[in-house]
Design a protein around this motif. Sequence first.
Motif: not given
Lengths: 114, 112
Positions: A38-39, A41-43, A45, B2, B5, B9, B104
Amino acid sequence: SQTIHQWPATLVQPVGSPLSLECTVEGTSNPNLYWYRQAAGRGLQLLFYSVGIGQISSEVPQNLSASRPQDRQFILSSKKLLLSDSGFYLCAWSATGLLGEKLFFGSGTQLSVL
Amino acid sequence: SQQGEEDPQALSIQEGENATMNCSYKTSINNLQWYRQNSGRGLVHLILIRSNEREKHSGRLRVTLDTSKKSSSLLITASRAADTASYFCATYPGAGSYQLTFGKGTKLSVIP
């Protein structure tokens, strides 16, 4: 009850150094095992998954490798870390034979490559 | 790549209010799941809804799924400060796939 252990919690490594992250699951047999990254602020992977001892599938080409030497042990490794390997690494398991069912996650390892 | 979504956010609400988060996806799914992540921790599974279900409840959580619009929503009623976390949807395509595809996330802040 089932539990998942992941260590270390944080790791700071220089570029070019090796990596070994370990994950173990207790209380279940032949789980499906996963490594995610997880990077910020990202989802998540998906990096690797395993359905049995010695069976590893890679989802993305990269500088990392995974191994499953025992039924409930999953190891993420690298011979030489890159800056881009920094991130939050999560191990997870799901029940054997149940594809797409819920995942149980470890507490994660925050890896910083400097 | 992905699939899900989340929207918005980020979301900030007062304690006691309801929080609604949405998830849109692109391809057909077998099921859709919602997870919660406290800062710096692993994800915790909240609820799974299958493609033939339209609504599911678990405590203060209500999830809906509209496969015709390829969207899902997560409603948290009577929010508490302890609900502050990031919430992720994850889609499973079925057909023997092993992969859950995560969005995300929506960062929820509940102000006491």
